[in-house]
Design a protein around this motif. Structure first.
Motif, short mmCIF file in Angstrom:
data_model
loop_
_atom_site.label_atom_id
_atom_site.label_comp_id
_atom_site.label_asym_id
_atom_site.label_seq_id
_atom_site.Cartn_x
_atom_site.Cartn_y
_atom_site.Cartn_z
N GLY A 1 0.84 -1.19 0.00
CA GLY A 1 0.00 0.00 0.00
C GLY A 1 0.87 1.23 0.00
O GLY A 1 1.87 1.31 0.75
N LEU A 2 0.51 2.20 -0.83
CA LEU A 2 1.27 3.44 -0.97
C LEU A 2 0.33 4.63 -0.86
O LEU A 2 -0.86 4.51 -1.12
CB LEU A 2 1.97 3.47 -2.34
N CYS A 3 0.88 5.76 -0.50
CA CYS A 3 0.12 7.01 -0.44
C CYS A 3 0.92 8.07 -1.20
O CYS A 3 2.07 8.36 -0.86
CB CYS A 3 -0.09 7.45 1.00
N ALA A 4 0.31 8.63 -2.25
CA ALA A 4 1.02 9.59 -3.12
C ALA A 4 1.54 10.80 -2.36
O ALA A 4 2.62 11.31 -2.66
CB ALA A 4 0.10 10.04 -4.26
N GLU A 5 0.79 11.27 -1.38
CA GLU A 5 1.19 12.46 -0.63
C GLU A 5 2.29 12.18 0.39
O GLU A 5 2.93 13.09 0.91
CB GLU A 5 -0.01 13.08 0.09
N PHE A 6 2.52 10.90 0.68
CA PHE A 6 3.57 10.47 1.60
C PHE A 6 4.42 9.40 0.91
O PHE A 6 4.32 8.21 1.23
CB PHE A 6 2.96 9.91 2.89
N PRO A 7 5.26 9.78 -0.05
CA PRO A 7 5.99 8.80 -0.86
C PRO A 7 6.96 7.92 -0.08
O PRO A 7 7.35 6.86 -0.56
CB PRO A 7 6.73 9.66 -1.90
N GLY A 8 7.33 8.30 1.11
CA GLY A 8 8.25 7.50 1.91
C GLY A 8 7.57 6.39 2.71
O GLY A 8 8.25 5.59 3.35
N LEU A 9 6.25 6.34 2.69
CA LEU A 9 5.52 5.35 3.47
C LEU A 9 5.02 4.21 2.60
O LEU A 9 4.65 4.40 1.45
CB LEU A 9 4.30 6.00 4.15
N SER A 10 5.00 3.01 3.19
CA SER A 10 4.39 1.86 2.52
C SER A 10 3.93 0.88 3.58
O SER A 10 4.38 0.93 4.74
CB SER A 10 5.38 1.19 1.56
N TRP A 11 3.04 -0.03 3.18
CA TRP A 11 2.52 -1.04 4.10
C TRP A 11 2.35 -2.34 3.34
O TRP A 11 1.79 -2.36 2.25
CB TRP A 11 1.17 -0.58 4.65
N LEU A 12 2.83 -3.45 3.91
CA LEU A 12 2.71 -4.76 3.30
C LEU A 12 1.70 -5.61 4.06
O LEU A 12 1.67 -5.59 5.29
CB LEU A 12 4.07 -5.48 3.31
N ALA A 13 0.88 -6.36 3.31
CA ALA A 13 -0.06 -7.30 3.91
C ALA A 13 -0.43 -8.36 2.89
O ALA A 13 -0.13 -8.23 1.70
CB ALA A 13 -1.30 -6.56 4.41
N ASP A 14 -1.11 -9.40 3.36
CA ASP A 14 -1.42 -10.53 2.48
C ASP A 14 -2.72 -10.39 1.70
O ASP A 14 -3.07 -11.28 0.92
CB ASP A 14 -1.41 -11.83 3.27
N SER A 15 -3.45 -9.29 1.88
CA SER A 15 -4.66 -9.06 1.09
C SER A 15 -4.76 -7.58 0.77
O SER A 15 -4.25 -6.74 1.52
CB SER A 15 -5.91 -9.51 1.85
N PRO A 16 -5.44 -7.25 -0.34
CA PRO A 16 -5.59 -5.84 -0.68
C PRO A 16 -6.34 -5.05 0.41
O PRO A 16 -5.99 -3.91 0.70
CB PRO A 16 -6.40 -5.86 -1.98
N GLU A 17 -7.33 -5.68 1.01
CA GLU A 17 -8.12 -4.99 2.05
C GLU A 17 -7.27 -4.67 3.27
O GLU A 17 -7.33 -3.56 3.81
CB GLU A 17 -9.32 -5.87 2.44
N LYS A 18 -6.48 -5.64 3.73
CA LYS A 18 -5.59 -5.40 4.88
C LYS A 18 -4.53 -4.36 4.54
O LYS A 18 -4.13 -3.56 5.40
CB LYS A 18 -4.91 -6.70 5.31
N THR A 19 -4.08 -4.39 3.30
CA THR A 19 -3.05 -3.44 2.87
C THR A 19 -3.58 -2.02 2.90
O THR A 19 -2.93 -1.11 3.43
CB THR A 19 -2.55 -3.80 1.47
N LEU A 20 -4.78 -1.81 2.35
CA LEU A 20 -5.37 -0.47 2.35
C LEU A 20 -5.62 0.01 3.78
O LEU A 20 -5.30 1.15 4.13
CB LEU A 20 -6.66 -0.44 1.54
#
Length: 109
Positions: free
Chosen positions: A23-42
């Protein structure tokens, strides 16, 4: 705080390297999140952004404006080499349209 009024731009995509969704956020390019499903990632990236925003508020830092709420004029300047400028001008003249129309068309592809 930010969860209820969250207007930031998120993207969830598969990461082959991590074998998980990222999961990424355009306004915060240094942040990301990993998970095993798209829903958990968002959910994870949204929570991470909310936590970062809270920290920024507590430290009196300026908060990024969501791209979705910005007003865009539709104008920006691009510098290109003179030979490409000439080529585009010729294409525009041959097509009977403006240079702006040709450039806009090419940028939207």
């Amino acid at each position: 705080m930010a969860q209820k009024n969250d207007k930031y731009t998120y993207r969830v995509t598969w990461s082959e390297d991590d074998n998980e969704y990222v999961g990424l956020c355009a306004e915060f390019p240094g942040l990301s999140w990993l998970a095993d499903s798209p829903e958990k990632t968002l959910k994870g990236i949204r929570k991470l952004v909310a936590d970062v925003l809270l920290d920024m508020v507590n430290n009196s830092e300026s908060i990024p404006e969501p791209i979705a709420t910005k007003n865009f004029s539709g104008k920006f300047m691009v510098r290109i080499p003179p030979d490409i400028h000439r080529k585009l001008a010729i294409q525009a003249a041959e097509s009977g349209v403006s240079l702006n129309r040709i450039a806009s068309s090419k940028l939207s592809q």
